[in-house]
Design a protein around this motif. Structure first.
Motif, PDB file in Angstrom:
ATOM      1  N   THR A  30      -3.605   0.443  -2.952  1.00 19.77           N
ATOM      2  CA  THR A  30      -4.294   0.419  -1.659  1.00 19.77           C
ATOM      3  C   THR A  30      -4.364  -0.985  -1.070  1.00 19.77           C
ATOM      4  OG1 THR A  30      -6.435   0.227  -2.762  1.00 19.77           O
ATOM      5  CG2 THR A  30      -5.698   2.456  -2.169  1.00 19.77           C
ATOM      6  N   ALA A  31      -4.271  -2.009  -1.916  1.00 16.07           N
ATOM      7  CA  ALA A  31      -4.343  -3.392  -1.428  1.00 16.07           C
ATOM      8  C   ALA A  31      -3.554  -4.305  -2.362  1.00 16.07           C
ATOM      9  CB  ALA A  31      -5.791  -3.860  -1.360  1.00 16.07           C
ATOM     10  N   ALA A  62       0.853  -1.186   0.000  1.00 16.99           N
ATOM     11  CA  ALA A  62       0.000   0.000   0.000  1.00 16.99           C
ATOM     12  C   ALA A  62       0.891   1.240   0.000  1.00 16.99           C
ATOM     13  CB  ALA A  62      -0.920  -0.014   1.213  1.00 16.99           C
ATOM     14  N   GLN A  84      -2.593  -8.621  -3.061  1.00 16.03           N
ATOM     15  CA  GLN A  84      -2.790 -10.034  -2.748  1.00 16.03           C
ATOM     16  C   GLN A  84      -1.749 -10.855  -3.499  1.00 16.03           C
ATOM     17  OE1 GLN A  84      -6.757 -11.413  -3.611  1.00 16.03           O
ATOM     18  NE2 GLN A  84      -7.690  -9.603  -2.688  1.00 16.03           N
TER      19      GLN A  84
END
Length: 140
Positions: A122-123, A87, A125
């Motif tokens: 922002t994110a 982030a 994975q």
């Protein structure tokens, strides 16, 4: 290989660097990555009876031996040839050579590449388990 992925992106990793006077400054490490997927997705919401659409950007980056999780990347003094996703990082659609420094700020970059494609992550994975291993970054 990620299906339908033929884009090049430039990742700018945010890094805090200690200076000789013990103060910390922010430095940006640039890395060009090929074979990526880039898309803009609409998120619809109803609030107080009014429909609203917000957009989010996603970038799928193929699994790479040069990738390190943010905590391992932050612990290294020399990160040449390596990259991470966290982030606050910046991803630009396409290969760009801009440096982020005192003369060219983050806001300058966001304005310059807004129409082309740029996101503040922002994110993240890690989706490397499986046949189509990749890292998914979402941002605005």
């Amino acid at each position: 290989m990620i299906p339908f992925a033929g884009q090049t992106v430039t990742v700018y990793n945010r890094r805090e660097v200690k200076q000789a006077d013990e103060r910390t400054r922010v430095a940006w490490v640039r890395r060009r990555l090929d074979g990526c997927y880039w898309a803009r997705r609409a998120l619809r919401a109803v609030e107080d009876g009014h429909a609203r659409v917000n957009y989010t950007l996603i970038c799928k980056i193929p699994e790479s031996p040069d990738y390190l999780p943010p905590d391992r990347w932050d612990a290294l003094e020399d990160v040449r040839g390596l990259w991470t996703l966290a982030a606050g990082d910046i991803i630009v659609l396409g290969a760009v050579n801009d440096e982020i420094d005192g003369d060219n700020t983050i806001n300058d970059m966001l304005a310059k590449y807004e129409r082309r494609g740029i996101m503040r992550v922002t994110a993240v994975q890690d989706r490397c388990a499986g046949r189509l291993g990749h890292y998914l970054a979402q941002g605005v």
